[in-house]
Each structure stands twice: as C-alpha cells, then as structure tokens.
Design a protein around this motif. Structure first.
Motif: not given
Length: 401
Positions: A316-340
């Motif tokens: 479980a160490d490779a990521g966080t439990d929440n996929s959206f927080l995972f995207v935000w943490a790894t690619s920032g608000i820019i990545g989260l916006g693109a993901f959404l």
C-alpha cells in the motif's frame, strides 16, 4: 488467430492477477497481466502500422493526451528530488498506466470482428475467478505466510487472486453488473438456459462480494446497482439486490465475531483517514505540480512519512487510498483538473451514447464507472491494473448488440 490467442493470455493473466506477480527488487515488480497486456497491445499496434489503419478518435482522446502529458512533466520537473532508480521506477508506473489505457484501442478492434469470442472468453474468465475465490475462502483463510512480502493477513475474508479483499470486492461489483447485463440480454432474446445461468452467477457474485467483508465494495455495489437499474428503468431488481444482501448478512453475521469480518470495525477507517491526512500534507507542500507521477512512495520518504523501503514494505506504500488525492498529490492541481476533465468527457460521451441508443451495455459502462469513482474514495481503484483493464474491456465492448 494470433490476436485471439493473445486475448486468451490476457484473460488467463486476469484470472491469476497478483498470483502472477514477480518482484525484481528496488520496488520494481510486474505481473503476468502486465506482460500479456504489453504483448497484446504491441501486436495490435504493429498491425495498425502495417495495414495503415486509422485509430478511432474518441471525444476523450484529447483530454487523455493532455492528462498523460501533465503526468510526464510532473515527474520530469521533480527529477532533482529523486535518485535515478527512483525516477526509473516512477516512470515505469507511468508507462504501465498508459499501456493499460491504450489497450482499449486493441480490444475495440478485436471486438468488431470477434464479438462472440470476446464475450465467451470474458464469461469463462469471470466464472473461474468466482470459483477460485470460493476455493480461497474455504481452504486458504489468510495471507499470514506472505506477510513478509508486504501483504496484509486478511483473516477469514475472501480476497482471491487479488490478495486484497477491497480490490476483489470492487472487481466482483463490476462482475455483478456484467452478469446482470448478460442475464437481461439473454432473457430478452429468450435464451432461457443462458438466462438462468447468468442470473445464478449474479447471485453467487453477490455472495462472494459480501464474503470479502469490504464496506467500500458493498457501497460500490449499492451505488452502481442503483444507477444501473435506474438507467434501464428496472428499479424493482435493485430491491432484490438489497434483499439478497440482507439475507446474506443475517446468515453470515453470527460467524463474524472477529475484527476483520466486522462491518462496523474502525481500524481500517482510521487507517484511511491517516492515509488521507498524509496525502493532504504532501499536497500542501506541492500544490501545483505535485511530487511526480508515480513518485508518491519516495515523497513519503522525503517528508519522513515512511522510513523503510525494501522487502518489508507494504504494497500500500506506493499510493494513497483515495484515487483523486493520489492524482492531486502526484501531479498537482493541474493534473487533478486534467483528470477531472478527462473523466467528465468520458461520462458525457457515454451518456450521449446511452440516450441515443439506450443499450444495456452503455448503461453497464456508465454504472461501472460511477461505481468505481465512489469506490476510489476509499481505495485507489482507478489505478489498480486489473480494474483499469476491466474498464478498458467494457469500454471496448459497449457497442454490443
């Protein structure tokens, strides 16, 4: 013929799942499923180039390419924080994500000419997954012997070849929708024997899902079933799902005294809250471009949220439990916006197709995706390879008639 054999290889690898995992050390690991997907996609890409075929352009093609580009640059811009080995591992995760997503093109191409073969292969695969799940539940009750490899024990819970009851439950929730769709299709065509078979498999699937004792899986089943039966205007079947779960609960609950099988347990909830707090802390330190996809494991080390990397590390160490927080943490608000944006575009396209064609399989994909979004609040299901592959599979067969 070669393409069909390669697809069978994918189905077999999907059945094995984590049982086909090979660890190379330095946090580099791959599964037989990874290998099968790479070979299948490579063969079809070569065929595309030789025959000079055009790729089918979807509404979500542009958002997907933008999202992938952001993921790449988020890692590139963080290169000073990681060693060469760490960058390589993170980059391999990114490549794997892209490969699994591109498999959609190959599946869609195969389905155009081999509909019956693809559907039979998927049905047989899911049947054997269910069978192996029950064999595991009754004869292999925990993962204590693999604890040294980073797996949790999961005592007296169904986890199958996923080695994790939560991911197994998510997959079973998707399987339930798949079997119900086939039941309704065969019922409409008056194929009575097949209709009863798929109805039986739907019921067995619900039982298997309950035996995972995964609350996120049960929530996913509830939400996705409600949406599915609501879309096809058969909500009376949703009440049958709820009734089945209630009956199973009263039959099974007297034997659920230990913490692992107690649906009211708080230990896992506290762990998820802790996981979210770590992710939010990392996001606060890297709000714009994140820590790099997928360098989350190493970002935890960098900020002292983890202290050990090696064979004793949890999976479980490779990521966080929440996929959206995972995207935000790894690619920032820019990545989260693109993901959404990407997921919004996919849902819009699927909704337009459903309202235009009103097909059961369009409803299946819509309900499955929304169910996964809900599930991804609790576990990182949107980036789990088997679930990602299944998403590509049902996207590829959504034009089934």
């Amino acid at each position: 013929m070669i393409n069909k054999i390669l697809f069978i290889f994918i189905c077999f690898s999907l059945f094995l799942n984590e049982a086909g995992r090979i660890d190379l050390g330095n946090n580099i690991a791959f599964t037989l499923l990874d290998v099968s997907v790479i070979i299948f996609l490579s063969y079809n890409l070569i065929a595309f180039l030789i025959k000079k075929e055009k790729f089918s352009r979807e509404q979500f093609t542009k958002p997907f390419l933008i999202f992938v580009a952001i993921l790449f640059f988020s890692l590139l811009l963080n290169f000073v924080h990681y060693s060469v080995t760490q960058l390589l591992v993170a980059f391999l995760y990114l490549i794997r994500f892209i490969i699994y997503c591109l498999t959609y093109l190959a599946i869609k191409k195969l389905f155009k000419t081999q509909k019956k073969f693809v559907m039979i292969s998927l049905c047989i695969t899911f049947f054997f997954i269910l069978l192996s799940d029950f064999i595991q539940y009754f004869f292999y009750t925990n993962l204590r012997n693999l604890y040294y490899l980073g797996w949790d024990e999961h005592i007296y819970r169904l986890f199958g070849s996923f080695f994790d009851p939560n991911f197994a439950a998510a997959f079973l929730a998707l399987g339930f929708l798949f079997f119900v769709t086939l039941w309704l299709e065969t019922k409409k065509k008056k194929l009575n024997v097949l209709s009863y078979l798929f109805l039986l498999l739907s019921g067995v699937d619900i039982l298997a899902l309950f035996l995972t004792f995964s609350r996120s899986g049960l929530i996913m089943l509830f939400v996705s079933s409600l949406i599915y039966f609501g879309l096809i205007k058969k909500l009376r079947y949703f009440s049958a799902v709820i009734a089945s779960l209630v009956i199973i609960y009263f039959v099974v609950s007297p034997n659920s005294a230990i913490v692992n099988t107690n649906l009211l347990r708080i230990v896992s909830s506290e762990a998820r809250i802790d996981s979210a707090q770590v992710a939010l802390a990392i996001i606060e330190k890297n709000p714009i471009i994140g820590v790099g996809f997928d360098a989350y494991r190493y970002a935890q080390l960098r900020y002292s949220y983890r202290t050990v990397v090696g064979t004793q590390e949890s999976h479980a160490d490779a990521g966080t439990d929440n996929s959206f927080l995972f995207v935000w943490a790894t690619s920032g608000i820019i990545g989260l916006g693109a993901f959404l944006w990407l997921n919004y575009t996919i849902l819009c396209q699927l909704w337009n197709e459903f309202t235009r064609k009103n097909q059961l399989f369009s409803a299946l994909v819509l309900a499955s995706l929304v169910g996964l979004y809900v599930d991804s609040i609790f576990i990182n299901s949107l980036f789990y390879p088997s679930l990602l592959l299944w998403t590509m599979l049902i996207l590829g067969i959504r034009d089934y008639k």
